[in-house]
Design a protein around this motif. Structure first.
Motif, PDB file in Angstrom:
ATOM      1  N   TYR A  30       0.668  -1.167  -0.023  1.00  0.00           N
ATOM      2  CA  TYR A  30      -0.046  -0.028  -0.014  1.00  0.00           C
ATOM      3  C   TYR A  30       0.883   1.079  -0.105  1.00  0.00           C
ATOM      4  O   TYR A  30       0.872   2.152  -0.635  1.00  0.00           O
ATOM      5  N   VAL A  31       1.694   1.361   0.793  1.00  0.00           N
ATOM      6  CA  VAL A  31       2.777   2.457   1.032  1.00  0.00           C
ATOM      7  C   VAL A  31       3.537   2.549  -0.449  1.00  0.00           C
ATOM      8  O   VAL A  31       3.644   3.624  -0.814  1.00  0.00           O
ATOM      9  N   ASP A  32       4.143   1.434  -0.900  1.00  0.00           N
ATOM     10  CA  ASP A  32       4.748   1.606  -2.240  1.00  0.00           C
ATOM     11  C   ASP A  32       4.023   2.244  -3.197  1.00  0.00           C
ATOM     12  O   ASP A  32       4.571   3.069  -3.965  1.00  0.00           O
ATOM     13  N   LYS A  33       2.762   1.805  -3.401  1.00  0.00           N
ATOM     14  CA  LYS A  33       1.740   2.408  -4.483  1.00  0.00           C
ATOM     15  C   LYS A  33       1.607   3.782  -4.186  1.00  0.00           C
ATOM     16  O   LYS A  33       1.515   4.612  -5.210  1.00  0.00           O
ATOM     17  N   LYS A  34       1.541   4.111  -2.908  1.00  0.00           N
ATOM     18  CA  LYS A  34       1.376   5.812  -2.623  1.00  0.00           C
ATOM     19  C   LYS A  34       2.493   6.366  -3.117  1.00  0.00           C
ATOM     20  O   LYS A  34       2.274   7.511  -3.618  1.00  0.00           O
ATOM     21  N   VAL A  35       3.824   5.876  -2.747  1.00  0.00           N
ATOM     22  CA  VAL A  35       4.801   6.590  -2.971  1.00  0.00           C
ATOM     23  C   VAL A  35       5.238   6.733  -4.440  1.00  0.00           C
ATOM     24  O   VAL A  35       5.455   7.735  -5.018  1.00  0.00           O
ATOM     25  N   LYS A  36       4.892   5.618  -5.332  1.00  0.00           N
ATOM     26  CA  LYS A  36       5.136   5.580  -6.698  1.00  0.00           C
ATOM     27  C   LYS A  36       4.187   6.431  -7.303  1.00  0.00           C
ATOM     28  O   LYS A  36       4.367   7.115  -8.268  1.00  0.00           O
ATOM     29  N   LYS A  44      10.113  15.108 -10.055  1.00  0.00           N
ATOM     30  CA  LYS A  44      11.230  16.084  -9.477  1.00  0.00           C
ATOM     31  C   LYS A  44      11.226  15.980  -7.799  1.00  0.00           C
ATOM     32  O   LYS A  44      12.170  16.482  -7.241  1.00  0.00           O
ATOM     33  N   LEU A  45      10.198  15.639  -7.217  1.00  0.00           N
ATOM     34  CA  LEU A  45      10.346  15.214  -5.757  1.00  0.00           C
ATOM     35  C   LEU A  45      11.442  14.126  -5.485  1.00  0.00           C
ATOM     36  O   LEU A  45      11.651  13.269  -6.053  1.00  0.00           O
ATOM     37  N   SER A  46      11.981  14.668  -4.249  1.00  0.00           N
ATOM     38  CA  SER A  46      12.829  13.410  -3.572  1.00  0.00           C
ATOM     39  C   SER A  46      12.081  12.659  -2.792  1.00  0.00           C
ATOM     40  O   SER A  46      10.705  12.675  -2.797  1.00  0.00           O
ATOM     41  N   THR A  47      12.623  11.287  -2.522  1.00  0.00           N
ATOM     42  CA  THR A  47      12.136  10.313  -2.048  1.00  0.00           C
ATOM     43  C   THR A  47      11.429  10.708  -0.431  1.00  0.00           C
ATOM     44  O   THR A  47      10.419  10.400  -0.320  1.00  0.00           O
ATOM     45  N   SER A  48      12.079  11.375  -0.030  1.00  0.00           N
ATOM     46  CA  SER A  48      11.611  11.811   1.288  1.00  0.00           C
ATOM     47  C   SER A  48      10.412  12.847   1.224  1.00  0.00           C
ATOM     48  O   SER A  48       9.284  12.509   2.077  1.00  0.00           O
ATOM     49  N   SER A  49      10.248  13.741   0.232  1.00  0.00           N
ATOM     50  CA  SER A  49       9.292  14.429  -0.079  1.00  0.00           C
ATOM     51  C   SER A  49       7.971  13.510  -0.094  1.00  0.00           C
ATOM     52  O   SER A  49       6.979  13.829  -0.081  1.00  0.00           O
ATOM     53  N   ALA A  50       8.220  12.644  -1.216  1.00  0.00           N
ATOM     54  CA  ALA A  50       7.326  11.627  -1.330  1.00  0.00           C
ATOM     55  C   ALA A  50       6.752  10.944  -0.259  1.00  0.00           C
ATOM     56  O   ALA A  50       5.616  10.561   0.011  1.00  0.00           O
ATOM     57  N   ALA A  51       7.739  10.600   0.606  1.00  0.00           N
ATOM     58  CA  ALA A  51       7.224   9.867   1.860  1.00  0.00           C
ATOM     59  C   ALA A  51       6.506  10.400   2.829  1.00  0.00           C
ATOM     60  O   ALA A  51       5.164  10.307   3.122  1.00  0.00           O
ATOM     61  N   ILE A  52       6.720  12.054   2.704  1.00  0.00           N
ATOM     62  CA  ILE A  52       5.946  12.854   3.681  1.00  0.00           C
ATOM     63  C   ILE A  52       4.578  12.855   2.971  1.00  0.00           C
ATOM     64  O   ILE A  52       3.328  12.740   3.559  1.00  0.00           O
ATOM     65  N   LEU A  53       4.478  13.128   1.694  1.00  0.00           N
ATOM     66  CA  LEU A  53       3.312  13.248   0.831  1.00  0.00           C
ATOM     67  C   LEU A  53       2.252  12.058   1.025  1.00  0.00           C
ATOM     68  O   LEU A  53       1.048  12.265   1.317  1.00  0.00           O
ATOM     69  N   SER A  54       2.865  10.902   0.956  1.00  0.00           N
ATOM     70  CA  SER A  54       2.403   9.571   1.392  1.00  0.00           C
ATOM     71  C   SER A  54       1.746   9.629   2.641  1.00  0.00           C
ATOM     72  O   SER A  54       0.681   8.892   2.736  1.00  0.00           O
ATOM     73  N   ALA A  55       2.490   9.877   3.610  1.00  0.00           N
ATOM     74  CA  ALA A  55       2.099   9.916   4.958  1.00  0.00           C
ATOM     75  C   ALA A  55       0.703  10.815   5.217  1.00  0.00           C
ATOM     76  O   ALA A  55      -0.124  10.461   5.670  1.00  0.00           O
ATOM     77  N   GLN A 173      -3.397   3.260  10.373  1.00  0.00           N
ATOM     78  CA  GLN A 173      -2.484   3.664  11.475  1.00  0.00           C
ATOM     79  C   GLN A 173      -1.157   2.880  11.440  1.00  0.00           C
ATOM     80  O   GLN A 173      -0.205   3.496  11.614  1.00  0.00           O
ATOM     81  N   HIS A 174      -1.160   1.543  10.835  1.00  0.00           N
ATOM     82  CA  HIS A 174      -0.012   0.936  10.683  1.00  0.00           C
ATOM     83  C   HIS A 174       0.819   1.338   9.633  1.00  0.00           C
ATOM     84  O   HIS A 174       2.098   1.507   9.797  1.00  0.00           O
ATOM     85  N   LYS A 175       0.069   1.867   8.797  1.00  0.00           N
ATOM     86  CA  LYS A 175       0.806   2.508   7.303  1.00  0.00           C
ATOM     87  C   LYS A 175       1.504   3.604   7.611  1.00  0.00           C
ATOM     88  O   LYS A 175       2.625   4.121   7.105  1.00  0.00           O
ATOM     89  N   LEU A 176       0.771   4.384   8.461  1.00  0.00           N
ATOM     90  CA  LEU A 176       1.246   5.921   8.912  1.00  0.00           C
ATOM     91  C   LEU A 176       2.409   5.569   9.507  1.00  0.00           C
ATOM     92  O   LEU A 176       3.417   6.403   9.493  1.00  0.00           O
ATOM     93  N   ILE A 177       2.593   4.820  10.581  1.00  0.00           N
ATOM     94  CA  ILE A 177       3.732   4.098  11.479  1.00  0.00           C
ATOM     95  C   ILE A 177       4.905   4.040  10.500  1.00  0.00           C
ATOM     96  O   ILE A 177       5.946   4.306  10.590  1.00  0.00           O
ATOM     97  N   GLU A 178       4.545   2.830   9.548  1.00  0.00           N
ATOM     98  CA  GLU A 178       5.640   2.619   8.589  1.00  0.00           C
ATOM     99  C   GLU A 178       6.242   3.814   7.787  1.00  0.00           C
ATOM    100  O   GLU A 178       7.387   3.806   7.665  1.00  0.00           O
ATOM    101  N   ASN A 179       5.440   4.665   7.328  1.00  0.00           N
ATOM    102  CA  ASN A 179       5.758   5.911   6.481  1.00  0.00           C
ATOM    103  C   ASN A 179       6.753   6.605   7.528  1.00  0.00           C
ATOM    104  O   ASN A 179       7.711   7.225   6.875  1.00  0.00           O
ATOM    105  N   GLN A 180       6.443   7.046   8.773  1.00  0.00           N
ATOM    106  CA  GLN A 180       7.398   7.686   9.565  1.00  0.00           C
ATOM    107  C   GLN A 180       8.554   7.206   9.726  1.00  0.00           C
ATOM    108  O   GLN A 180       9.546   7.793   9.737  1.00  0.00           O
ATOM    109  N   ILE A 181       8.684   5.817   9.884  1.00  0.00           N
ATOM    110  CA  ILE A 181       9.886   4.925  10.046  1.00  0.00           C
ATOM    111  C   ILE A 181      10.701   5.049   8.800  1.00  0.00           C
ATOM    112  O   ILE A 181      11.860   5.432   8.815  1.00  0.00           O
TER     113      ILE A 181
END
Length: 199
Positions: A30-36, A44-55, A173-181
């Motif tokens: 689920y997280v992978d699909k969100k980030v991709k 142009k987004l960095s991976t960390s920015s994509a992770a924040i937007l996914s969260a 909630q689990h996905k949000l924690i994973e994104n934060q990690i």
């Protein structure tokens, strides 16, 4: 505790959790699909920015599900009140029906005693009237029984929906924690000074 290896945006991660491996893979997917999806829309987004937007997206999903859950809970409460009213009406009708049937039996006994008297026709009319009343009460009772059954079924469906929504919230909630990690890992990888400081 289960440990599984997953890939999010091509990067390998080891997930640990008490949940089943299948569930951990599902969370990672689920997280992978969100980030991709975010990176596809803005390369142009960095991976960390994509992770924040996914969260943020996951948090938005979770809050919406919570709101839906609150609405469903409110509806269940209202349906329970309606169900109680119908149950009270049904019990009242059942008492009336029982009383009418007892009265009918009593009248039948009296009818046997006066079969040879001139009161027979009058009693026949009374019995017919009572039988008509009994039929009306029976029909009304059956109607309320059907309505009550329908409400009970709707109640069960709403309870099932609420339970499903609760599981979705836990999942989010689990996905949000994973994104934060993942975000913390990304920051650590991007900042070599932090890595040196932790040794």
């Amino acid at each position: 505790m289960n440990v599984v290896t997953v890939f999010i945006n091509g990067i390998e991660y080891n997930l640990k959790g008490d949940e089943q491996e299948e569930y951990l893979h599902k969370v990672a997917s689920y997280v992978d699909k969100k980030v991709k999806n975010i990176l596809e829309n803005n390369s142009k987004l960095s991976t960390s920015s994509a992770a924040i937007l996914s969260a943020l997206n996951v948090a938005d999903d979770m809050l919406k599900v919570k709101d839906q859950n609150a609405d469903l809970s409110k509806q269940v409460g209202e349906l329970k009140k309606v169900e109680k009213v119908y149950e009270d009406q049904l019990n009242s009708l059942k008492k009336q029906l029982k009383y009418t049937e007892e009265l009918n039996e009593e009248l039948k006994e009296k009818l046997k005693k006066i079969q040879n008297s001139g009161q027979l026709k009058e009693k026949d009319k009374q019995i017919e009237k009572l039988q008509e009343e009994i039929e009306i009460i029976k029909e009304t009772t059956q109607k309320y029984v059907k309505e009550n059954t329908k409400i009970v079924e709707e109640n069960k469906e709403l309870k099932f929906q609420i339970q499903s929504e609760k599981y979705k919230i836990i999942d989010l909630q689990h996905k949000l924690i994973e994104n934060q990690i993942n975000l913390a890992k990304e920051k650590k990888q991007k900042n070599p000074l932090l890595n040196k400081g932790t040794r």
